[in-house]
Design an enzyme around this catalytic site. Sequence first.
Site, PDB file in Angstrom:
ATOM      1  N   HIS A 295       0.802  -1.110  -0.060  1.00 51.95           N
ATOM      2  CA  HIS A 295      -0.122   0.060   0.114  1.00 51.95           C
ATOM      3  C   HIS A 295       0.805   1.535   0.015  1.00 51.95           C
ATOM      4  O   HIS A 295       0.100   2.118   0.116  1.00 51.95           O
ATOM      5  CB  HIS A 295      -0.944  -0.109   1.432  1.00 51.95           C
ATOM      6  N   LYS A 480      -8.550  13.831   3.775  1.00 52.45           N
ATOM      7  CA  LYS A 480      -7.753  12.730   3.966  1.00 52.45           C
ATOM      8  C   LYS A 480      -6.838  12.790   5.244  1.00 52.45           C
ATOM      9  O   LYS A 480      -6.795  13.869   5.761  1.00 52.45           O
ATOM     10  CB  LYS A 480      -6.862  12.599   2.803  1.00 52.45           C
ATOM     11  N   ARG A 481      -6.205  11.690   5.579  1.00 52.47           N
ATOM     12  CA  ARG A 481      -5.154  11.876   6.669  1.00 52.47           C
ATOM     13  C   ARG A 481      -4.167  12.919   6.405  1.00 52.47           C
ATOM     14  O   ARG A 481      -3.932  13.267   4.979  1.00 52.47           O
ATOM     15  CB  ARG A 481      -4.298  10.658   6.767  1.00 52.47           C
ATOM     16  N   LYS A 486       0.947  14.374   1.512  1.00 56.25           N
ATOM     17  CA  LYS A 486      -0.456  14.597   0.832  1.00 56.25           C
ATOM     18  C   LYS A 486      -0.442  16.180   0.375  1.00 56.25           C
ATOM     19  O   LYS A 486      -1.504  16.733  -0.250  1.00 56.25           O
ATOM     20  CB  LYS A 486      -1.537  14.285   1.703  1.00 56.25           C
ATOM     21  N   THR A 588      -8.401   6.547  -2.565  1.00 58.51           N
ATOM     22  CA  THR A 588      -9.580   6.281  -2.789  1.00 58.51           C
ATOM     23  C   THR A 588     -10.472   7.452  -2.546  1.00 58.51           C
ATOM     24  O   THR A 588     -11.660   7.367  -3.085  1.00 58.51           O
ATOM     25  CB  THR A 588     -10.252   4.925  -1.762  1.00 58.51           C
ATOM     26  N   LYS A 592     -14.255   8.445  -4.602  1.00 59.49           N
ATOM     27  CA  LYS A 592     -15.451   8.901  -4.235  1.00 59.49           C
ATOM     28  C   LYS A 592     -15.975  10.255  -4.797  1.00 59.49           C
ATOM     29  O   LYS A 592     -17.195  10.445  -5.117  1.00 59.49           O
ATOM     30  CB  LYS A 592     -15.371   8.920  -2.603  1.00 59.49           C
TER      31      LYS A 592
HETATM   32  C1  LIG Z   1     -11.728   7.291   1.738  1.00 58.90           C
HETATM   33  C2  LIG Z   1     -11.298   7.759   3.047  1.00 58.90           C
HETATM   34  C3  LIG Z   1     -10.169   7.888   3.331  1.00 58.90           C
HETATM   35  C4  LIG Z   1      -8.949   7.752   2.199  1.00 58.90           C
HETATM   36  O1  LIG Z   1      -8.881   9.156   1.791  1.00 58.90           O
HETATM   37  P1  LIG Z   1      -7.816   9.331   0.808  1.00 58.90           P
HETATM   38  O2  LIG Z   1      -7.960  10.685   0.059  1.00 58.90           O
HETATM   39  O3  LIG Z   1      -7.671   8.378  -0.356  1.00 58.90           O
HETATM   40  O4  LIG Z   1      -6.555   9.412   1.272  1.00 58.90           O
HETATM   41  C5  LIG Z   1      -9.414   8.161   4.465  1.00 58.90           C
HETATM   42  N1  LIG Z   1     -10.499   8.480   5.496  1.00 58.90           N
HETATM   43  C6  LIG Z   1     -11.924   8.532   5.550  1.00 58.90           C
HETATM   44  C7  LIG Z   1     -12.613   8.595   6.459  1.00 58.90           C
HETATM   45  C8  LIG Z   1     -12.137   8.039   4.088  1.00 58.90           C
HETATM   46  O5  LIG Z   1     -13.694   7.858   3.912  1.00 58.90           O
END
Ligand SMILES: *Cc1c(COP(=O)(O)O)cnc(C)c1O
Length: 745
Positions: A295, A480-481, A486, A588, A592
Site C-alpha cells: 500500500h 484525508k489523513r 499529501k 480512494t 469517491k
Molecule cells: C476514503 C477515506 C479515506 C482515504 O482518503 P484518501 O484521500 O484516499 O487518502 C480516509 N478516511 C476516510 C474517513 C475515508 O472515507
Amino acid sequence: MSDFLQELSHLETKDKDVVTLYNEISELAMRECVKRIAAKEQRNAYYLSMEFLIGRSFYNNLMELGVLEETKRILAEKGVDINVFEEIEDAALGNGGLGRLAACFMDSAAALGLPLYGYGIRFRYGLFRQRIEDGFQKEYPDNWQRFGDPWSIRREEEAREIKFADYTALAVPYDVPIIGKRVNCLRLYQAEGCAEAEKISEYLYPADDTEEGKLLRLRQEYFFSAAAIGELVDRHAKLYGNHFESFPKYNTIQLNDTHPVLAIAELVRLLTANYRVSVPKAVEIAKQTFNYTNHTVLPEALECWREELVRKILPDIADILLKLVSLQKRELKRTALSPAQCADLVFYDKGVFSMAKLAIWCSSAINGVAALHTEILKKTLFATAYSVYPEKFQNKTNGVTKRRWLMLNNPELSALIDGAIGTTWREARADHSALKGKVTLLEDDFIAVKREKRRQLFAYIEEREGVKIPEHFLVYAQVKRLHEYKRQFMTALAILEIYDLIKSGAVTDFRPSLFLFGAKSAPSYVRAKGIIKFINEIAKLINGDEQVNKLLRVVFVQNYDVSYAEKIVAGTDVSLQVSTAGLEASGTGNMKFMMNGAVTCGTLDGANIEIVEHAGKENNYIFGATVDEIARISDSYDPNALLAEKPLHKKAVESLIDGTLSDGGTGCFAELYNALTQGASWHEPDNYFVLYDLESYVNTLLAINRESGEQKTFARKQLYNVASSSFFSSDRTIMDYAENIWHIS
Ligand SMILES: *Cc1c(COP(=O)(O)O)cnc(C)c1O
C-alpha cells in the site's frame, strides 16, 4: 423481509431515547441478517487486515436489506425521523484509506456473491476522536461501544488461545455480517484473559515510540493473524483430514499490507508442530496460499521487526522465521542470481526481519493498488523481486463501493442516473457509462442536485462546526489523513496566495469559494499537527476579513470520518488530490469525489492518472511535476532559489515567521518554515516539493474558479466524471482479485 418490517411496525417507540431505539431496530434487522449468513464454500478467500474502517452500519445495512425506504416511512408514521440515528457515532476501527478499502472490499464481495471473509481486531477504542481547540488538534478516546454494538455477534464458543511467552490471550470472535447477494462475515477478535491480554485489543495503533509500544503492536499483529490461521487449519483438518497439500486448494489468503505477515510463520509453525509437515513442504503450502498487497512506497511504513523483539514474546515464531531464512537462502543459492541480488531478497539482515520481503517470497501474487504504483514497485522498491518472479506481480487498482459512496450518500444523484439510463446500473458490477451520452441533456438537473447536496453539507457543517457558509459558494475540498506527502501544506500556502491576490486587486471576478479541510494527524506527528494549526490560523485570518470573506472562506472540520466523508464528497465541486508524484499509492478519496461529480484538481499520481484516463484530461485539472520530472530535478532542487525568485511564495511562506499568523508560542510554525528552507538530518529542505508545484497549483485553482463561472460547461465536466466512474467501483476491483488472484466464484 416482511418479518423485519412487520416487527418494526409493532415496535413501541414512545419515550425511548435514540440509543435505545437504535439498538432495538438494529437488533430486529440483525435477526434477518443472521438468518441469511451463507454457509462457507469449499474454497474461500480470506482478507486479513489490521483495519476495517466500516463507518456507520445502520443505514447501509437497511439499504442492503432493501428496507431503508420502508423503514423511513414506518418510523415517520411513528413520529421518528430516521436521521436521528446520525448521532450514533461510527466505529472507526481504521485510520484511513487502507481500512476503508478493506470495508469496501467486504461490501463488494458480498454484493457479487463471492465467499470472502474478513479477519481483524475488535478494538475497544478506534481511531481517536478529534477536536480542534484554539486551532490545535486534540485527541479524545473513541469509545464507540458506548452506543452498544448491535451489528456483531459474540461467538464465545469459537474462542481460541493465542500463546505468548509471558501469557496466553483468549481471542474471542465477534462476527459482523456483511450483507449483499450473499451474506458473508467479518470476524473481529477481541483479546480477553488477564489484564495484560486485554490490552492487545484496546487501542488501534498504540504509540510505538517505546519498546513497550513496539511489543504491543507486534502482539496485535500476531494475535489476529494467529487466530485466523488457527481457525483455518482446524477447519481444514476437520473437513479434509491431515492432508495439508490440499490446504491451498480450499484457502486463499490476502495479506492487506505487512501487518498480518506473521500469518505465514504461524501457518508453518502449526503445520510443522502439529501435523508433521516438513518445513520445506509447509513453505510450499504457504506460497500457494498467501498473496500480498503493498500500500505504500514510503520507507517508514515498510515494517521490520528485530529478531530480539520477536524472540522476547514469540520464541517459537522467531525460530520458525530463522528456519525460513535458511531455507530461503538455500533456495536462492540454487539460482543464478548474484550475491547482491540474493542479499536484496533475503528477508533477514543484521538481526532484523523484513515483513515485506517475507511476504514477497511466500506469496503467489503481489499487487500494487494503482497502475503507476505497481509500476513503481516493479521498477524501484521491489525491482529485484520483480526480475526474479515477474509472474507474481499484478496490478489491482483500488475501488470504492458505489452502494455507500453513491446510492446511500447521494440518493438525489442516483435518482438522476435512474431517470437517464434506468436502474440496472445499481446492480453489482453493472456499469453506468451510458450516462456519458446524456450529459448535455442533464446539465440543469445536475446543477440542481449539486446545489441540494451542497445545501445539505453546509447545514451539517453549521451544526457540527458552528460556521455558516453562504449557499452559492463553490467547494474545493481536501479531506484525508494529514501527511506531508499529501501536501495539505501546499494547499494552505496556495490559499494564502489567492487571499493576497484578491486583497491586492490582482485577481478580480473571483467566484466565492470555500476551501474545506478534514484530516486527522497521528498524535505523535508534530509537523502534521503544525500544519493543522497553520490551516486554522489561515481560516481565522481570512474568515475574519470583512473585505475578502464574501469571496473566500476556509473551514477545517473536526473529526473527519466516514460519515463526514459521505456528505463532503457529495457536496464538493473540486476534489484536491495534490500528493507529490510517486508517493500516493492510489488514493480512494479521489474516486469517491469523482463518483459524486467533483472534478479532480490533482497531480499525476496514484489513481488520479487513471481517473483522467477514464474521464478525460479536459474534464479535470492536472498540474505539477510528474514522477519523471521529480526524479530529474530532485538532486539540484533548491527551494531557497525559488523563494528568492517568487515574491508571492516568499510572502506566503514568511507568514509563518513574520507575525502574520501565530502558532500560540509553540514554535511549530518556525519548524514548518525550516522544513521548507533548511531541511533536517532526515530529509532535504522541501522534501515534498511543495514550493516546486505551488505556482502551477495556484494557477490551476484560479483557472478552475474562472471556468466554474460557465456553469453549464462546468456541470457537464462534473457529470462526465460521474459517468466515467464505473471503473472505480470496488465491484470491478474485487472481480479482478477473484478471477486473477483468488480463483473463487
Ligand atoms: C476514503 C477515506 C479515506 C482515504 O482518503 P484518501 O484521500 O484516499 O487518502 C480516509 N478516511 C476516510 C474517513 C475515508 O472515507
